[in-house]
Motif scaffolding. Structure first.
Motif, PDB file in Angstrom:
ATOM      1  N   ALA A  41      22.163  63.593 -20.056  1.00  0.00           N
ATOM      2  CA  ALA A  41      21.264  64.589 -20.644  1.00  0.00           C
ATOM      3  C   ALA A  41      20.345  65.177 -19.576  1.00  0.00           C
ATOM      4  CB  ALA A  41      20.449  63.952 -21.759  1.00  0.00           C
ATOM      5  N   VAL A  42      19.853  64.305 -18.687  1.00  0.00           N
ATOM      6  CA  VAL A  42      18.982  64.778 -17.608  1.00  0.00           C
ATOM      7  C   VAL A  42      19.733  65.749 -16.694  1.00  0.00           C
ATOM      8  CG1 VAL A  42      17.957  64.010 -15.436  1.00  0.00           C
ATOM      9  CG2 VAL A  42      17.376  62.851 -17.554  1.00  0.00           C
ATOM     10  N   TRP A  43      20.935  65.341 -16.265  1.00  0.00           N
ATOM     11  CA  TRP A  43      21.713  66.193 -15.330  1.00  0.00           C
ATOM     12  C   TRP A  43      21.978  67.559 -15.956  1.00  0.00           C
ATOM     13  CZ3 TRP A  43      23.507  65.353 -10.294  1.00  0.00           C
ATOM     14  CH2 TRP A  43      23.315  64.073  -9.794  1.00  0.00           C
ATOM     15  N   LEU A  44      22.368  67.552 -17.249  1.00  0.00           N
ATOM     16  CA  LEU A  44      22.743  68.820 -17.871  1.00  0.00           C
ATOM     17  C   LEU A  44      21.532  69.698 -18.143  1.00  0.00           C
ATOM     18  CD1 LEU A  44      25.544  67.494 -20.181  1.00  0.00           C
ATOM     19  CD2 LEU A  44      25.782  69.036 -18.243  1.00  0.00           C
ATOM     20  N   ALA A  45      20.432  69.084 -18.578  1.00  0.00           N
ATOM     21  CA  ALA A  45      19.227  69.885 -18.833  1.00  0.00           C
ATOM     22  C   ALA A  45      18.749  70.527 -17.536  1.00  0.00           C
ATOM     23  CB  ALA A  45      18.140  69.010 -19.440  1.00  0.00           C
ATOM     24  N   VAL A  46      18.749  69.745 -16.462  1.00  0.00           N
ATOM     25  CA  VAL A  46      18.310  70.295 -15.181  1.00  0.00           C
ATOM     26  C   VAL A  46      19.286  71.375 -14.695  1.00  0.00           C
ATOM     27  CG1 VAL A  46      17.837  69.747 -12.773  1.00  0.00           C
ATOM     28  CG2 VAL A  46      17.099  68.198 -14.558  1.00  0.00           C
TER      29      VAL A  46
END
Lengths: 587, 299
Positions: free
Chosen positions: B144-149
């Motif tokens: 989720a972090v990788w995709l949001a960023v």
């Protein structure tokens, strides 16, 4: 160049001699082989640093009209470095700790290194195929025969046949692309050829498994790059990258998922290697797209990621398999449920495994994080197309899964309490072999802190492939926009300040005792390391996949578990998602 | 001159966040009671407890190795790095090139991993189960972090936090995708702050360090989400002290809002809700990335 040929010849002779001599002489031969490998490493490094011009050497042997020709260009020189590094470490380790190993073991390692180097230097398909067969056959011969080894040999022979066939149709780029994909996929164990890889890693002795992981996988990448990317005059259309992206996505997801599930240290590492292969396939796919749409920025970022992944796989594949072999020898088993607390009894192996897992997962300041960061930068530089959404999703999901796999492997095997008495009596690797593990661990850390080094070493190869100069964007200290080194320095300074403040605080020194165990009764006296059942087993780390409502699917075929069926369904859904987005993006 | 102002703003920022971390911890102990109509504990109670703990002797598990000994110190340092680099009142500080959002969030994730490893190091059954639960959440939270960023960087044309916040201030980001990615990160922030403590068997200085790391982590998440969602009023380092004062007031306002929201959020937190929030964050991040890729036309 003549020196490199001399090294190949000398390694072959050493391999032949090692099969017949006594144990004491075998150790001397091992040291000689490691010395030759180290010399090769230095030569490759010199060729890369001095940016040596391509050199060729013709031999008056070979098929009529096809004389044997060896060529050293920047691409081959870059791949010689990981091959020699892995070979040197494997042979040195075998000489130190494996003096009692079967004769074929050391001979196999020498021949495998010679075959790998021959493949890298060969210019014609026949010599490349001979080198491949020599390397694969040597690994096959260095252990006990069996189905996994036969499968591994079969995969190597298939790769050799594809290389030969590709040389027969040089004017058909699409056929060459297909054959290259099959050769590299078979050699690196990418889907659908992944079944042999984990079994072969498990069945091989640790030194041979190290070469399988650290030398053969980079060799597969070399063949793919040489055959697919080596012809920049005829760039393939962008949609030819799609098979690579799909195969890469499946390998990344499947490898990381398996790594978080496997019950064996070697199998976990082999699954992580499969994930690395998937990352490389994705990187090469992005390079193809970058070339097709003429975006040099994207191409270079993806190429830097691929070359960094190659070096990481060479260092960490070797280190991980050597450390796993040391665990098997020292603690009596490679099963996670028979290990625990090894950091106390095997500190050197623990350092090696920690460095491996740190670099193979997506932890910041590790080489894996740097490679993933580069791949994401390549995606950011790509044209806006929905087809990239699944690639980004699978990259991100595999990052999360690989972190969980690394945490589980290190947490269960190396931390906590021993689970059986045998692992409490584990012994660290023999003293003379420790420097090999520590040096490799140092390289793994170095690659994570200074990913620019890998890009600089690959500068000549990138120039050869795409006529692009890296320029000021890449330096020894880092890549443009990659901020991990200053963050690491800041962390070290802050940790030092906290440590100093605690020391100055004059608080009472900590006491060691049995900590509060949430009300559990103390273990009975016949369980001196506590009740093993009260320790985490490593289970339950993966999210539960939805159960399939279709009853017959659960029972057919019988070998399928619900989890397998759900995973296949998930992969199918992913493929459908990709196809839909591709269609939308193309429209 | 710009460099000098950048350095001064950076030093001021570090001083302010060091001051804000204990205040935030105090406010988070007072505000829930205040919101529920109960008599709140003294504002400085968390820090009095810590001082008392510091005088006590730490008891470490016999099975603990160097990982368990180092983990509290390293997790404080990692949270400190995040807090020092995430801008509070001004953009364009001297650390601006180091604020790559992906690596900042990865640093916060590494701090959590260190604590999980420290718990596993004790060989404690219940701790191991808590660590496994935390690891299971991380399997979903990390993508989720990788995709949001990824979505935010795609929309802002760069991955540093400074760039993203500046684009947000300029109104140059597609609102739909940015809102989805921002909401995903906000849910992750709530999940990170609401997750139950794992290292319950710590005492003495080890407990103090893990609570300081908690306080710094919460401040880092509040600063990050505040800067991404409500960046209004944020100054630039070169604008000088008057603009900084406005930025400072805006930052204090954001922190007060965060205290209110977090107090309400923490009171309704439970393990299943945290899990659902992380899953929802992953879904939002995927949608954000898809929208961001779709927003600018085909290949």
């Amino acid at each position: 160049m003549p020196l490199l040929v001399g090294i190949v010849a000398a390694l072959s002779v050493l391999g032949a001699v090692a099969g017949f001599v006594a144990r004491a002489a075998r150790q001397a031969i091992g040291f000689a082989g490691a010395g030759l490998g180290g010399l090769g490493c230095l030569l490759a490094l010199l060729a890369l640093l001095l940016d040596a011009a391509p050199a060729s050497l013709d031999f008056p042997i070979g098929l009529p009209g096809y004389p044997l020709r060896l060529t050293l260009d920047p691409l081959a020189a870059f791949f010689l470095l990981p091959a020699f590094l892995t070979g040197t470490a494997g042979i040195a380790f075998a000489a130190e700790v494996g003096a009692s190993a079967p004769r074929a073991s050391l001979a196999g390692l020498c021949w495998c290194l010679a075959g790998t180097v021959l493949t890298l230097l060969a210019e014609d398909g026949a010599t490349q195929a001979i080198g491949l067969c020599l390397a694969g056959g040597a690994i096959w011969a260095s252990g006990e025969a069996g189905r996994p080894r036969a499968l591994q040999l079969g995969a190597t022979v298939l790769a050799a046949l594809c290389v030969l066939a590709a040389k027969a149709v040089p004017d058909r780029p699409i056929a060459v692309f297909g054959l290259a994909a099959i050769a590299a996929g078979a050699l690196a164990g990418l889907p659908p050829f992944h079944r042999w890889s984990i079994q072969a890693h498990r069945a091989a002795p640790s030194r041979a498994a190290a070469l399988l992981s650290g030398a053969m996988q980079p060799l597969a990448v070399y063949l793919a790059i040489r055959m697919v990317l080596g012809r920049s005059d005829q760039p393939l259309a962008w949609y030819w990258a799609m098979p690579l992206l799909v195969a890469g996505a499946v390998a990344m997801f499947q490898g990381a998922w398996r790594a978080a599930q496997e019950t064996d240290v070697d199998a976990c590492l082999a699954a992580l290697a499969e994930r690395q292969g998937g990352l490389v396939a994705t990187g090469i796919g992005l390079v193809l797209i970058g070339r097709a749409v003429d975006l040099p920025g994207m191409t270079v970022l993806a190429e830097e990621a691929v070359f960094l992944l190659v070096l990481t796989q060479a260092v960490c594949g070797t280190l991980g398999q050597l450390a796993a072999g040391a665990v098997r020898d020292g603690a009596g088993s490679g099963r996670l449920q028979a290990l625990g607390g090894l950091i106390h009894t095997m500190p050197t192996v623990a350092i090696g495994m920690a460095a491996t897992l740190f670099a193979l997962s997506a932890a910041p300041a590790g080489a894996g994080f740097a490679a993933l960061w580069l791949l994401f930068q390549a995606l950011l530089a790509a044209p806006r197309a929905l087809a990239f959404a699944p690639v980004a999703v699978v990259l991100a999901v595999s990052a999360g899964l690989s972190g969980a796999a690394a945490l589980r492997l290190f947490g269960v095997a190396f931390l906590g309490r021993p689970r059986i008495p045998r692992s409490a009596g584990a012994t660290d690797v023999a003293k003379p072999a420790r420097p090999a593990l520590l040096v490799l661990a140092g390289f793994a850390v170095l690659l994570g802190l200074f990913p620019g080094l890998a890009a600089l070493l690959a500068g000549g190869a990138i120039r050869q492939l795409d006529a692009i100069d890296l320029g000021d964007r890449v330096g020894v200290l880092g890549l443009e926009g990659y901020p991990v080194l200053p963050q690491v320095l800041l962390t070290v300074v802050l940790a030092g300040l906290v440590w100093l403040a605690l020391r100055r605080g004059n608080g009472p020194a900590p006491r060691f005792g049995s900590a509060w165990n949430d009300g559990f009764a103390p273990a009975p006296p016949w369980l001196p390391f506590g009740d093993p059942l009260t320790q985490w087993s490593g289970a339950g780390l993966l999210p539960r996949l939805p159960r399939l409502p279709v009853r017959w699917l659960r029972h057919w075929p019988k070998s399928w578990s619900t989890q397998h069926a759900a995973m296949q369904a998930l992969l199918g859904a992913l493929a459908a998602f990709l196809a839909t987005l591709l269609w939308l993006g193309a429209a | 001159m710009t460099l000098l102002l950048g350095i001064v703003a950076q030093l001021l920022h570090i001083g302010l966040v060091l001051l804000a971390a204990p205040l935030l911890a105090g406010a988070l102990s007072v505000a829930p009671a205040w919101l529920a109509g109960r008599t709140p504990p003294p504002f400085a109670q968390p820090w009095r407890d810590l001082l008392r703990q510091l005088r006590k002797q730490a008891i470490r598990n016999e099975a603990a190795s160097i990982v368990g000994r180092m983990a509290p110190t390293v997790s404080v340092a990692l949270a400190g790095v995040a807090v020092c680099l995430i801008p509070s009142f001004a953009l364009g500080m001297v650390s601006a090139p180091m604020t790559d959002l992906l690596s900042l969030l990865a640093v916060l994730g590494l701090g959590r991993t260190m604590r999980v490893l420290a718990v596993l190091d004790t060989g404690n059954g219940a701790g191991g189960a808590a660590a496994a639960a935390s690891g299971r959440l991380a399997v979903l939270a990390e993508p989720a972090v990788w995709l949001a960023v990824f979505a935010l960087a795609l929309l802002a044309g760069g991955g540093t936090l400074d760039r993203i916040v500046a684009a947000r201030l300029d109104g140059g980001m597609a609102p739909g995708a940015a809102a989805l990615a921002g909401a995903g990160l906000a849910l992750l922030a709530w999940a990170a702050c609401a997750a139950p403590p794992m290292d319950t068997a710590r005492s003495g200085s080890d407990l103090v360090l893990s609570q300081i790391a908690d306080a710094l982590n919460r401040l880092a998440w509040c600063d990050l989400i505040g800067a991404l969602v409500l960046p209004y009023g944020m100054a630039t380092a070169e604008a000088g002290p008057l603009a900084w004062a406005v930025g400072l007031l805006a930052w204090v306002g954001r922190l007060l809002l965060a205290v209110g929201l977090l107090s309400a959020g923490l009171s309704v937190a439970s393990a299943p809700r945290v899990r659902s929030a992380v899953v929802l964050a992953l879904v939002l991040a995927v949608l954000g990335a898809v929208l961001a890729l779709a927003g600018k036309g085909g290949a």
